[in-house]
Design an enzyme around this catalytic site. Structure first.
Site: not given
Ligand code: PGA
Length: 262
Positions: A9, A11, A96, A98, A175, A181, A223
Site C-alpha cells: 500500500n 498510500k 482502510h 485512514e 490491521e 504507521g 508495521s
Molecule cells: P504500515 O502501514 O506498514 O506503515 O504500518 C500499514 C497500512 O496502513 O496498511
C-alpha cells in the site's frame, strides 16, 4: 500450502510519475521471475494506467486504494470501480483506517467513511470484477474484549448483501489501528493475529456458512517488516500481509516477499 499474498500500500506516495516508475522498476527487478507469492502493488490511482504498461512480465498485480460505489455520473473527484478495472486494477483496498477515521483522529486525515459506505464499495467492486481487500481493525483493546464486537460489526456491516459465492474471493486485512504507521505503539504479536483471524473466520462462517468461507484469506497489516514477517507466517499462520512503509523500500519489500516464498 496456498500462495501467500503480499500487498504494497503505497498510500499517497511517491510524489512524481518518474519516482513511481523508478520504485516500480526496482521492485520488479528485485523479485524473482517465477513468483510463488501473489504480489499486489497499490499505488495512487493516477499512476495505475502507466504502471500497467511497465508491468511487462506481469510479475505483479495492480490494485487501487479506494473505489467509488457508483459506476459513473455527477460525482466530482470520485473514481469508480469499473474505471479502475478498465485501467488495469484487479484488486482494491477498501475501508482502510485512514479513510474510516474522522480527520481529527490521530490515525490520520481520513474522510470518515462508515461501514455503510464501505459496504456499497465492496459490492460495487465485486460487480466490477475487482477483488476487495477489506480492512478491519480496532483503535484500542479493552480488557472486557469489546473490541471483538467492534470487529464483528465491521465485518457484518461491510459484507451485508454480499452473495455467498463471492466471499471466498474477498481478502480480509486485519490491521489494528494501534499498530499502523510511524506513530504505531507496536506491531501486533503473531498470537494476537492468530486469535483474531480465528475469530474473523468464525464471524464469517456464522454469516455465510463454513464451506463458503473456507478459501477466504485473512492477512495481517500494521508495521510489517522483514524482521517480523517469519513469525507472523509461522506462529500467526497468516495468509499474507498488507505492507505500508516497507513497501516503499524495494529492498525491505523484496525481503518480505522472499521470506513468504521460502
Ligand atoms: P504500515 O502501514 O506498514 O506503515 O504500518 C500499514 C497500512 O496502513 O496498511
Amino acid at each position: 500450502m496456498s500462495k501467500k499474498i503480499i500487498i504494497g500500500n503505497w498510500k499517497m506516495n511517491p510524489l512524481s510519475p518518474k519516482q513511481a516508475e523508478n520504485l516500480f522498476r526496482s521492485i520488479l527487478k528485485a523479485i524473482p521471475y517465477k513468483l510463488k507469492a501473489n504480489v499486489i502493488i497499490c499505488p495512487p490511482a493516477i499512476y495505475l494506467g502507466f504502471l500497467k504498461t511497465k508491468n511487462y512480465k506481469l510479475k505483479v498485480n495492480l490494485g487501487a486504494q479506494d473505489a467509488f460505489y457508483e459506476e459513473s455520473g455527477a460525482y466530482t473527484g470520485e473514481i469508480s470501480a469499473e474505471m479502475l478495472y478498465y485501467i488495469g486494477a484487479r484488486y482494491v483496498i477498501l475501508g482502510h483506517s485512514e479513510r474510516r477515521s474522522p480527520p481529527s483522529a490521530p490515525s490520520g486525515g481520513g474522510e470518515g467513511e462508515s461501514n455503510l459506505i464501505i459496504n456499497k464499495k465492496v459490492r460495487a467492486s465485486l460487480s466490477a470484477g475487482l477483488v476487495p481487500i477489506l480492512c478491519v481493525g480496532e483503535k484500542e483493546r479493552d480488557e472486557s474484549h469489546q473490541y471483538l464486537n467492534f470487529i464483528k460489526k465491521q465485518i457484518e456491516e461491510c459484507l451485508k448483501g454480499v452473495i455467498k459465492s463471492s466471499v471466498s474471493k474477498i481478502i480480509i486485512a486485519y490491521e489494528p489501528i494501534w499498530a499502523i504507521g510511524k506513530n504505531a505503539q507496536r506491531a501486533a504479536v503473531p498470537k494476537e493475529f492468530l486469535e483474531m483471524s480465528i475469530f474473523i473466520k468464525k464471524v464469517l462462517s456464522d454469516k455465510f456458512g463454513a464451506k463458503a468461507v473456507e478459501k477466504t484469506k485473512i492477512i495481517y497489516g500494521g508495521s510489517v517488516n522483514p524482521k517480523n514477517t517469519a513469525d507472523f507466517l509461522m506462529e500467526g499462520e497468516t495468509d499474507g500481509f498488507l505492507v505500508g512503509r516497507d513497501s516503499l523500500d524495494p529492498k525491505k519489500f523484496r525481503e518480505i516477499i522472499k521470506i513468504c516464498e521460502a
